[in-house]
Design a protein around this motif. Structure first.
Motif, PDB file in Angstrom:
ATOM      1  N   GLU A 110      19.089  13.480   2.068  1.00 45.88           N
ATOM      2  CA  GLU A 110      17.893  14.161   2.598  1.00 45.88           C
ATOM      3  C   GLU A 110      16.680  13.940   1.704  1.00 45.88           C
ATOM      4  OE1 GLU A 110      18.998  18.183   3.024  1.00 45.88           O
ATOM      5  OE2 GLU A 110      20.336  17.858   4.735  1.00 45.88           O
ATOM      6  N   SER A 111      16.908  13.972   0.377  1.00 45.60           N
ATOM      7  CA  SER A 111      15.804  13.725  -0.548  1.00 45.60           C
ATOM      8  C   SER A 111      15.298  12.302  -0.431  1.00 45.60           C
ATOM      9  CB  SER A 111      16.255  14.001  -1.980  1.00 45.60           C
ATOM     10  OG  SER A 111      16.632  15.355  -2.140  1.00 45.60           O
ATOM     11  N   LEU A 112      16.222  11.337  -0.260  1.00 45.34           N
ATOM     12  CA  LEU A 112      15.811   9.931  -0.088  1.00 45.34           C
ATOM     13  C   LEU A 112      15.000   9.753   1.188  1.00 45.34           C
ATOM     14  CD1 LEU A 112      19.027   7.996  -1.199  1.00 45.34           C
ATOM     15  CD2 LEU A 112      16.831   8.056  -2.372  1.00 45.34           C
ATOM     16  N   ASN A 113      15.432  10.397   2.269  1.00 46.23           N
ATOM     17  CA  ASN A 113      14.674  10.295   3.516  1.00 46.23           C
ATOM     18  C   ASN A 113      13.262  10.858   3.353  1.00 46.23           C
ATOM     19  OD1 ASN A 113      16.797   9.103   4.918  1.00 46.23           O
ATOM     20  ND2 ASN A 113      17.661  11.089   5.554  1.00 46.23           N
ATOM     21  N   ALA A 114      13.130  11.974   2.601  1.00 45.92           N
ATOM     22  CA  ALA A 114      11.806  12.543   2.345  1.00 45.92           C
ATOM     23  C   ALA A 114      10.949  11.582   1.538  1.00 45.92           C
ATOM     24  CB  ALA A 114      11.943  13.882   1.619  1.00 45.92           C
ATOM     25  N   VAL A 115      11.568  10.875   0.567  1.00 44.82           N
ATOM     26  CA  VAL A 115      10.833   9.887  -0.231  1.00 44.82           C
ATOM     27  C   VAL A 115      10.356   8.752   0.650  1.00 44.82           C
ATOM     28  CG1 VAL A 115      11.059   8.168  -2.059  1.00 44.82           C
ATOM     29  CG2 VAL A 115      12.003  10.461  -2.387  1.00 44.82           C
ATOM     30  N   ARG A 117       9.889   8.745   3.895  1.00 43.51           N
ATOM     31  CA  ARG A 117       8.864   9.191   4.853  1.00 43.51           C
ATOM     32  C   ARG A 117       7.491   9.311   4.211  1.00 43.51           C
ATOM     33  NH1 ARG A 117      12.963  12.776   6.588  1.00 43.51           N
ATOM     34  NH2 ARG A 117      12.008  14.442   5.337  1.00 43.51           N
ATOM     35  N   SER A 118       7.464   9.628   2.931  1.00 47.20           N
ATOM     36  CA  SER A 118       6.173   9.760   2.249  1.00 47.20           C
ATOM     37  C   SER A 118       5.444   8.428   2.149  1.00 47.20           C
ATOM     38  CB  SER A 118       6.377  10.355   0.855  1.00 47.20           C
ATOM     39  OG  SER A 118       7.036   9.431   0.007  1.00 47.20           O
ATOM     40  N   GLY A 119       6.183   7.336   2.080  1.00 48.37           N
ATOM     41  CA  GLY A 119       5.561   6.013   1.973  1.00 48.37           C
ATOM     42  C   GLY A 119       4.877   5.751   0.653  1.00 48.37           C
ATOM     43  N   ALA A 120       5.041   6.643  -0.336  1.00 48.11           N
ATOM     44  CA  ALA A 120       4.389   6.485  -1.638  1.00 48.11           C
ATOM     45  C   ALA A 120       5.340   5.831  -2.633  1.00 48.11           C
ATOM     46  CB  ALA A 120       3.938   7.849  -2.165  1.00 48.11           C
ATOM     47  N   GLU A 121       4.765   5.207  -3.659  1.00 48.05           N
ATOM     48  CA  GLU A 121       5.570   4.579  -4.704  1.00 48.05           C
ATOM     49  C   GLU A 121       6.011   5.592  -5.750  1.00 48.05           C
ATOM     50  OE1 GLU A 121       3.445   1.342  -6.374  1.00 48.05           O
ATOM     51  OE2 GLU A 121       3.586   0.090  -4.571  1.00 48.05           O
ATOM     52  N   LYS A 122       5.299   6.705  -5.845  1.00 47.29           N
ATOM     53  CA  LYS A 122       5.691   7.761  -6.768  1.00 47.29           C
ATOM     54  C   LYS A 122       5.082   9.075  -6.300  1.00 47.29           C
ATOM     55  CE  LYS A 122       1.948   6.551  -9.960  1.00 47.29           C
ATOM     56  NZ  LYS A 122       1.632   6.160 -11.359  1.00 47.29           N
ATOM     57  N   GLY A 123       5.717  10.170  -6.720  1.00 42.64           N
ATOM     58  CA  GLY A 123       5.239  11.480  -6.316  1.00 42.64           C
ATOM     59  C   GLY A 123       6.334  12.507  -6.477  1.00 42.64           C
ATOM     60  N   TYR A 124       6.128  13.672  -5.814  1.00 42.27           N
ATOM     61  CA  TYR A 124       7.101  14.756  -5.893  1.00 42.27           C
ATOM     62  C   TYR A 124       7.737  14.983  -4.532  1.00 42.27           C
ATOM     63  CZ  TYR A 124       5.548  16.226 -10.545  1.00 42.27           C
ATOM     64  OH  TYR A 124       5.272  16.268 -11.889  1.00 42.27           O
ATOM     65  N   VAL A 125       9.011  15.365  -4.564  1.00 43.27           N
ATOM     66  CA  VAL A 125       9.729  15.763  -3.368  1.00 43.27           C
ATOM     67  C   VAL A 125      10.461  17.059  -3.693  1.00 43.27           C
ATOM     68  CG1 VAL A 125      11.774  14.377  -3.949  1.00 43.27           C
ATOM     69  CG2 VAL A 125      11.351  15.023  -1.574  1.00 43.27           C
ATOM     70  N   ASP A 126      10.458  17.988  -2.742  1.00 43.12           N
ATOM     71  CA  ASP A 126      11.057  19.309  -2.964  1.00 43.12           C
ATOM     72  C   ASP A 126      10.424  20.015  -4.165  1.00 43.12           C
ATOM     73  OD1 ASP A 126      12.706  18.908  -0.803  1.00 43.12           O
ATOM     74  OD2 ASP A 126      14.372  18.150  -2.003  1.00 43.12           O
ATOM     75  N   HIS A 127       9.142  19.798  -4.369  1.00 41.03           N
ATOM     76  CA  HIS A 127       8.317  20.522  -5.343  1.00 41.03           C
ATOM     77  C   HIS A 127       8.532  20.096  -6.796  1.00 41.03           C
ATOM     78  CE1 HIS A 127       7.119  23.047  -2.048  1.00 41.03           C
ATOM     79  NE2 HIS A 127       8.359  23.440  -1.839  1.00 41.03           N
ATOM     80  N   TYR A 128       9.742  19.858  -7.226  1.00 42.41           N
ATOM     81  CA  TYR A 128       9.939  19.571  -8.652  1.00 42.41           C
ATOM     82  C   TYR A 128      10.804  18.354  -8.925  1.00 42.41           C
ATOM     83  CZ  TYR A 128      14.161  22.396  -7.762  1.00 42.41           C
ATOM     84  OH  TYR A 128      15.322  22.908  -7.255  1.00 42.41           O
ATOM     85  N   TYR A 129      11.105  17.534  -7.930  1.00 42.10           N
ATOM     86  CA  TYR A 129      11.790  16.258  -8.149  1.00 42.10           C
ATOM     87  C   TYR A 129      10.751  15.142  -8.119  1.00 42.10           C
ATOM     88  CZ  TYR A 129      16.377  18.412  -7.535  1.00 42.10           C
ATOM     89  OH  TYR A 129      17.504  19.178  -7.701  1.00 42.10           O
ATOM     90  N   ARG A 130      10.612  14.445  -9.236  1.00 38.35           N
ATOM     91  CA  ARG A 130       9.657  13.338  -9.339  1.00 38.35           C
ATOM     92  C   ARG A 130      10.378  12.043  -9.022  1.00 38.35           C
ATOM     93  NH1 ARG A 130       4.050  12.827  -9.396  1.00 38.35           N
ATOM     94  NH2 ARG A 130       3.492  10.845 -10.363  1.00 38.35           N
ATOM     95  N   PHE A 131       9.801  11.216  -8.165  1.00 36.97           N
ATOM     96  CA  PHE A 131      10.469   9.971  -7.774  1.00 36.97           C
ATOM     97  C   PHE A 131       9.596   8.763  -8.071  1.00 36.97           C
ATOM     98  CE2 PHE A 131       8.032  11.107  -3.979  1.00 36.97           C
ATOM     99  CZ  PHE A 131       7.470   9.894  -3.613  1.00 36.97           C
ATOM    100  N   GLY A 132      10.264   7.627  -8.174  1.00 36.01           N
ATOM    101  CA  GLY A 132       9.601   6.342  -8.317  1.00 36.01           C
ATOM    102  C   GLY A 132      10.327   5.312  -7.487  1.00 36.01           C
ATOM    103  N   VAL A 133       9.603   4.497  -6.768  1.00 34.85           N
ATOM    104  CA  VAL A 133      10.174   3.460  -5.912  1.00 34.85           C
ATOM    105  C   VAL A 133       9.798   2.101  -6.493  1.00 34.85           C
ATOM    106  CG1 VAL A 133      10.302   2.516  -3.582  1.00 34.85           C
ATOM    107  CG2 VAL A 133       9.995   4.986  -3.902  1.00 34.85           C
TER     108      VAL A 133
END
Length: 417
Positions: A110-115, A117-133
Motif C-alpha cells: 500500500e505504501s509503494l502504491n502511494a509512492v 501515485r505521487s509521481g515524485a522522486e522523493k517526498g513523504y508518505v503516511d506523514h512520516y515515511y520518507r521515500f526516494g525513487v
C-alpha cells in the motif's frame, strides 16, 4: 487622547513583536523541516549507493561538524527502512523488509502504491515515511522508504516548544510595556500639556492689548472721518480676537471630557436647531439647505461641544457650497451609534487633499478661505470634539460633492422621545 495614544503605542509595539516572533517561529520550523528532509534524503541515497546497507564509517562521527547525515556504528540498528525493486512496468519484483518490523507485506505494498501515485522522486508518505525513487541502469527502479517518525516528532516538539516560549515571551513583554508605556509617552504628554498651557496663557495675554487697541480705534473712529485705514485696523483686531477664541476652544476640546460633564441629549433637536439657524444664511446666499433628521436620537455628550460641531460643519458647507447648490444634512441611527452626514457640491477639489482637511491651519484654497474668514482651525476643532466623544469623523469626495460623516456612539440604550 492620552489613553488612545497609549493603546496605539502598545498595539504597535506588540504587533511588531508578534510579527517578529511569527517570522522566527516560521523560519525555525521551515529550516528544521528542510534539514530533516535533507538528512533523510542523504540516508536514502547512501542506502541506494551501497546496495541497501550503510557503509562502515571511516572515522568517529562528530555532531558539531554540520547538518549532513553522518553514519556511525549504531546507524544500521537504529534506522528503519525497506527497499522495493520494480520493473519497467512498475511491477513489484522484490521487497526487502528485513530492516523494518512494524510493516507487513500488505502495508508495504500500500505504501509503494502511494509512492507511485505521487509521481515524485522523493517526498513523504503516511506523514512520516520518507521515500526516494531511483532509476536502475538495467531498467526498472528502486524505491527506498525510510521511517522518519522520530525526526518528525522531534521537529513537531521543537515547533511546540518554540511557540510556547514565544507566547510566554510576548506575554512578559506585554506586561512590561503595560507598566512602562506611561513612562514612554510621558514626554509627549508633558509637551502636549505645555502646548495647551502656552495657547491658553498666550491667548489671555493677547486679549488685554487687543482690547486696548480696539478701544483706542473706537475713540479714533468717533472723532475722525471714515478712513479705510481705521476700518482695516478694526477688521484685523476682530480677526485676531476670533483666532484667539478658536485656538482656546481647540485647546479645550482636545482635553478628555469628564464624566460629570456628560449628559443625555436629544441629538435630533440639536441638529434641527442648527439647520434652522443656518437656513436664512443659506437662502441669503442663494443656496438650498435640506435636512433629513431622524427624530428622537439621544446620546450622552457635552451639549456645547455638539452645538459647536454642527456649527462648524454647517458653516463650512454653506460657505464652500457652489453657487445655487444644495447643502444636505442627515441624521440616522446606525446600531448603537448616530450617523451625522453633511454634504455639499464643491467643484475643483483635489481628493488627495481630503485627509489634510482635519489638520490645523490647513486650507485647500487659501485665497478663498481668507475671503470667507477661515483660519483652517474649524475642522480640527470638529475632529477634536468627535474624538472627545469617542466617535469617528471622515470625509469623501465623489461626483463633485464633498461629504463629512460623523459616527457618534450613543453611550446609552437606544431610546426615542
Amino acid at each position: 487622547m492620552i489613553r488612545k495614544l497609549r493603546r496605539k503605542f502598545l498595539g504597535i509595539a506588540m504587533l511588531s513583536l508578534l510579527g517578529t516572533l511569527a517570522f522566527l517561529v516560521a523560519a525555525i520550523a521551515t529550516g528544521n523541516a528542510i534539514l530533516s528532509a535533507n538528512r533523510a534524503d542523504r540516508a536514502i541515497a547512501l542506502l541506494y549507493e551501497n546496495g541497501g546497507a550503510f557503509p562502515l564509517p571511516d572515522s568517529a562521527p562528530n555532531p558539531a561538524l554540520g547538518f549532513d547525515f553522518q553514519v556511525r556504528e549504531e546507524t544500521p540498528f537504529e534506522t528503519r527502512y525497506f527497499i522495493a525493486r520494480l520493473s519497467e512496468n512498475q511491477e513489484v519484483l522484490s521487497v526487502d523488509t528485513e530492516h523494518i518490523a512494524a510493516l507487513d507485506r500488505q502495508t508495504v505494498i500500500e505504501s509503494l502504491n502511494a509512492v507511485l501515485r505521487s509521481g515524485a522522486e522523493k517526498g513523504y508518505v503516511d506523514h512520516y515515511y520518507r521515500f526516494g525513487v531511483f532509476a536502475d541502469e538495467g531498467g526498472g527502479s528502486t524505491v527506498i522508504v525510510l521511517d522518519c517518525f522520530l525526526q518528525v516528532q522531534a521537529s513537531l516538539n521543537m515547533l511546540r516548544v518554540t511557540l510556547l516560549v514565544s507566547l510566554a515571551g510576548a506575554l512578559i513583554v506585554f506586561v512590561i510595556l503595560l507598566f512602562s508605556s506611561r513612562v514612554a509617552i510621558r514626554p509627549f504628554v508633558e509637551n502636549l500639556e505645555r502646548q495647551r498651557r502656552f495657547v491658553t496663557d498666550a491667548s489671555h495675554e493677547l486679549k488685554t492689548p487687543l482690547a486696548i487697541l480696539s478701544a483706542d480705534l473706537g475713540l479714533l473712529s468717533d472723532g475722525a472721518q471714515e478712513s479705510p485705514w481705521l476700518e482695516s485696523a478694526n477688521a484685523q483686531v476682530a480677526r485676531l480676537n476670533r483666532l484667539i477664541h478658536n485656538l482656546v476652544e481647540l485647546a479645550r476640546t482636545e482635553e478628555s471630557v469628564k464624566p460629570a460633564a456628560m449628559e443625555t441629549l436629544n441629538l435630533s433637536e440639536i441638529v434641527q436647531a442648527n439647520v434652522d439657524a443656518f437656513q436664512p444664511l443659506a437662502e441669503a446666499d442663494g443656496k438650498v439647505l435640506a435636512s433629513d433628521v431622524a427624530p428622537g436620537v439621544r446620546m450622552r455628550g457635552v451639549q456645547d461641544n455638539l452645538f459647536r460641531l454642527l456649527t462648524i460643519l454647517l458653516d463650512n458647507a454653506v460657505k464652500y457650497c457652489d453657487a445655487g447648490g444644495e447643502v444636505r444634512v442627515s441624521l440616522a441611527l446606525r446600531g448603537r451609534s448616530a450617523l451625522l452626514s453633511v454634504s455639499n457640491p464643491c467643484q475643483g477639489l483635489n481628493p488627495a487633499d481630503l485627509p489634510k482637511y482635519f489638520d490645523r491651519f490647513y486650507r485647500a484654497d487659501s485665497s478663498r478661505a481668507r475671503e470667507t474668514g477661515g483660519y483652517g482651525i474649524g475642522l480640527s476643532t470638529a475632529k477634536a470634539i468627535v474624538t472627545r466623544h469617542k466617535g469617528r469623523i471622515a470625509n469623501k469626495y465623489a461626483s463633485g460633492v464633498i461629504t463629512f460623516s460623523v459616527l457618534l456612539p450613543l453611550g446609552l440604550r437606544r431610546a426615542r422621545d
